[in-house]
Design a protein around this motif. Structure first.
Motif, short mmCIF file in Angstrom:
data_model
loop_
_atom_site.label_atom_id
_atom_site.label_comp_id
_atom_site.label_asym_id
_atom_site.label_seq_id
_atom_site.Cartn_x
_atom_site.Cartn_y
_atom_site.Cartn_z
N PHE A 17 0.83 -1.21 0.00
CA PHE A 17 0.00 0.00 0.00
C PHE A 17 0.86 1.25 0.00
CE2 PHE A 17 -2.66 3.24 2.11
CZ PHE A 17 -3.74 3.25 1.23
N LEU A 18 1.90 1.27 0.84
CA LEU A 18 2.80 2.43 0.90
C LEU A 18 3.56 2.62 -0.40
CD1 LEU A 18 4.28 2.08 4.51
CD2 LEU A 18 2.65 3.79 3.69
N ALA A 19 3.92 1.51 -1.05
CA ALA A 19 4.64 1.59 -2.32
C ALA A 19 3.83 2.35 -3.36
CB ALA A 19 4.98 0.19 -2.83
N GLY A 20 2.55 2.03 -3.45
CA GLY A 20 1.71 2.72 -4.41
C GLY A 20 1.32 4.11 -3.96
N LEU A 21 1.12 4.29 -2.67
CA LEU A 21 0.61 5.55 -2.13
C LEU A 21 1.64 6.67 -2.16
CD1 LEU A 21 -1.85 6.86 -0.70
CD2 LEU A 21 -0.77 6.21 1.45
N ILE A 65 7.01 -2.96 -9.80
CA ILE A 65 6.34 -3.19 -11.09
C ILE A 65 4.87 -2.82 -10.98
CG2 ILE A 65 5.61 -4.93 -12.75
CD1 ILE A 65 8.21 -6.43 -12.16
N ALA A 66 4.20 -3.33 -9.96
CA ALA A 66 2.77 -3.06 -9.79
C ALA A 66 2.52 -1.57 -9.58
CB ALA A 66 2.23 -3.86 -8.61
N SER A 67 3.37 -0.94 -8.79
CA SER A 67 3.18 0.47 -8.46
C SER A 67 3.38 1.38 -9.67
CB SER A 67 4.14 0.86 -7.33
OG SER A 67 3.98 2.22 -6.99
N PHE A 68 4.52 1.21 -10.38
CA PHE A 68 4.76 2.15 -11.48
C PHE A 68 3.82 1.91 -12.65
CE2 PHE A 68 8.16 -0.81 -13.24
CZ PHE A 68 7.68 -0.89 -14.55
N LYS A 69 3.34 0.69 -12.84
CA LYS A 69 2.36 0.44 -13.90
C LYS A 69 1.05 1.18 -13.59
CE LYS A 69 1.73 -3.55 -15.79
NZ LYS A 69 1.48 -5.00 -15.97
N ALA A 70 0.65 1.15 -12.32
CA ALA A 70 -0.58 1.82 -11.93
C ALA A 70 -0.44 3.34 -12.08
CB ALA A 70 -0.94 1.46 -10.49
N HIS A 71 0.72 3.89 -11.70
CA HIS A 71 0.94 5.33 -11.84
C HIS A 71 1.07 5.73 -13.32
CE1 HIS A 71 1.17 6.66 -7.70
NE2 HIS A 71 1.92 5.61 -7.40
N HIS A 72 1.71 4.88 -14.10
CA HIS A 72 1.87 5.16 -15.53
C HIS A 72 0.50 5.24 -16.21
CE1 HIS A 72 3.35 5.05 -19.64
NE2 HIS A 72 2.64 3.96 -19.87
N ALA A 73 -0.40 4.38 -15.81
CA ALA A 73 -1.74 4.38 -16.40
C ALA A 73 -2.46 5.69 -16.14
CB ALA A 73 -2.56 3.22 -15.82
N ARG A 74 -2.03 6.43 -15.10
CA ARG A 74 -2.63 7.72 -14.78
C ARG A 74 -1.78 8.89 -15.28
NH1 ARG A 74 -4.13 4.04 -11.09
NH2 ARG A 74 -6.25 4.15 -10.27
N GLY A 75 -0.75 8.57 -16.09
CA GLY A 75 0.10 9.60 -16.67
C GLY A 75 0.98 10.32 -15.68
N ALA A 76 1.36 9.64 -14.58
CA ALA A 76 2.09 10.31 -13.50
C ALA A 76 3.56 9.90 -13.42
CB ALA A 76 1.41 10.02 -12.16
N VAL A 77 4.11 9.31 -14.49
CA VAL A 77 5.52 8.92 -14.49
C VAL A 77 6.27 9.75 -15.52
CG1 VAL A 77 7.20 7.06 -14.87
CG2 VAL A 77 5.00 6.56 -13.79
N ARG A 78 7.31 10.47 -15.09
CA ARG A 78 8.17 11.21 -16.01
C ARG A 78 9.30 10.28 -16.46
NH1 ARG A 78 9.27 17.57 -14.55
NH2 ARG A 78 7.11 18.23 -14.30
N ALA A 183 8.69 4.22 -10.37
CA ALA A 183 9.41 3.63 -11.50
C ALA A 183 10.91 3.53 -11.22
CB ALA A 183 9.16 4.46 -12.76
N ILE A 184 11.46 4.54 -10.55
CA ILE A 184 12.89 4.52 -10.19
C ILE A 184 13.19 3.39 -9.22
CG2 ILE A 184 14.70 5.82 -8.97
CD1 ILE A 184 13.42 8.38 -10.10
N GLY A 185 12.21 3.05 -8.38
CA GLY A 185 12.42 2.00 -7.39
C GLY A 185 12.70 0.64 -8.01
N PHE A 186 12.23 0.41 -9.23
CA PHE A 186 12.44 -0.90 -9.85
C PHE A 186 13.92 -1.18 -10.13
CE2 PHE A 186 12.78 -3.52 -13.73
CZ PHE A 186 12.26 -4.71 -13.23
N PRO A 187 14.68 -0.29 -10.82
CA PRO A 187 16.11 -0.58 -11.02
C PRO A 187 16.90 -0.60 -9.72
CG PRO A 187 15.57 1.62 -11.85
CD PRO A 187 14.28 0.92 -11.58
N ILE A 188 16.48 0.22 -8.74
CA ILE A 188 17.15 0.19 -7.43
C ILE A 188 17.01 -1.21 -6.82
CG2 ILE A 188 17.02 0.98 -5.03
CD1 ILE A 188 16.30 3.71 -6.03
N ALA A 189 15.78 -1.70 -6.80
CA ALA A 189 15.51 -3.00 -6.18
C ALA A 189 16.20 -4.13 -6.94
CB ALA A 189 14.01 -3.24 -6.12
#
Length: 267
Positions: A17-21, A65-78, A183-189
């Motif tokens: 939840f925190l990851a997405g929020l 993966i789940a978090s950035f896909k959800a944010h990308h769908a809302r156009g919130a990833v630069r 999205a940045i969290g994915f390569p970090i992880a």
């Protein structure tokens, strides 16, 4: 064993939840929780911190993966920011995971406590950037990415606690900062998990460990965190983020204080 499974699932729900929020990997929740569970299970205490950090990084691969896909769908990833900062992220995270193997577990725990307090203070004070401040150029983004990756690998997080404040200080709107941070969290992880697998490969570890990644904990946390990351991302676009950031800061203070108390008692 049932207690451990329920603990992993509970941690996964909160971390996802925190990851997405808030665009964080949830490691600041996962690491102290795993330390507690590992102690209950009787795992070798000299490896608790390293296993918690490595496992935390591995879980963030999936929640990221789940978090950035959800944010990308809302156009919130630069994605331009993700592209420019990723080389430094990969370098800093992998190098930090290798160096962590040579740092005593006690030192990592003290570092975690100090970092959690610093992040909490930053969130509570909610520093406002100058209107003219912008993101740095390619060299600056690489340097920032290396620093974020290094610190993230030592704390077991996806970097959101650093990348979100950095981007908001550079006048990136907070919801875009959260989405981009996810999205940045994915390569970090990914780099961090690989680094901890490699650095712990030759260590004497309990059954179920792949380097410094404890697979039973990884499976339980991911099972719950993956769907909850989508729920958190949806909430991030509806709920008042400043209030939620202050709640997260309070949670960090509680977790850091609990770990600090344990360190002081054992010293």
């Amino acid at each position: 064993m049932l207690t451990a499974i329920l603990a992993y699932l509970s941690v996964g729900l909160i971390a996802g939840f925190l990851a997405g929020l808030l665009g964080v990997g949830g490691g600041l929740v996962i690491v102290p929780a795993l330390l507690y569970v590992f102690a209950l299970l009787g795992l070798p205490p000299e490896h608790h911190q390293h296993l918690a950090l490595g496992t935390s990084m591995a879980t963030i691969v999936f929640t990221g993966i789940a978090s950035f896909k959800a944010h990308h769908a809302r156009g919130a990833v630069r994605w331009s920011v993700v592209k420019s900062i990723t080389p430094g992220i990969l370098l800093g995270t992998f190098a930090g995971a290798q160096l962590a193997a040579f740092v005593p577990a006690l030192g990592l725990q003290w570092f975690f406590v100090a970092f959690a307090y610093l992040v909490a203070v930053q969130m509570l004070l909610d520093f406002k950037p100058k209107p003219s401040r912008a993101l740095p150029g390619k060299g600056g983004m690489t340097a920032v990415g290396t620093s974020i990756g290094l610190v993230s690998s030592w704390v077991g997080i996806g970097g959101g606690s650093l990348s979100v404040p950095f981007m908001t200080l550079c006048n990136v709107p907070v919801k875009e900062a959260i989405g981009t941070s996810a999205a940045i969290g994915f390569p970090i992880a990914l780099a961090g998990a690989l680094g901890y697998v490699v650095s712990g490969w030759s260590a004497s570890l309990p059954q179920g460990a792949l380097g410094f990644v404890y697979l039973p904990a990884l499976a339980g946390i991911v099972l719950a965190s993956f769907p909850m990351a989508k729920v958190g991302a949806a909430a991030a676009h509806r709920l008042p983020v400043p209030v939620l950031k202050k709640c997260f800061a309070a949670l960090l203070i509680v977790l850091a204080s609990k770990m600090l108390w344990s360190l002081l008692k054992s010293s």
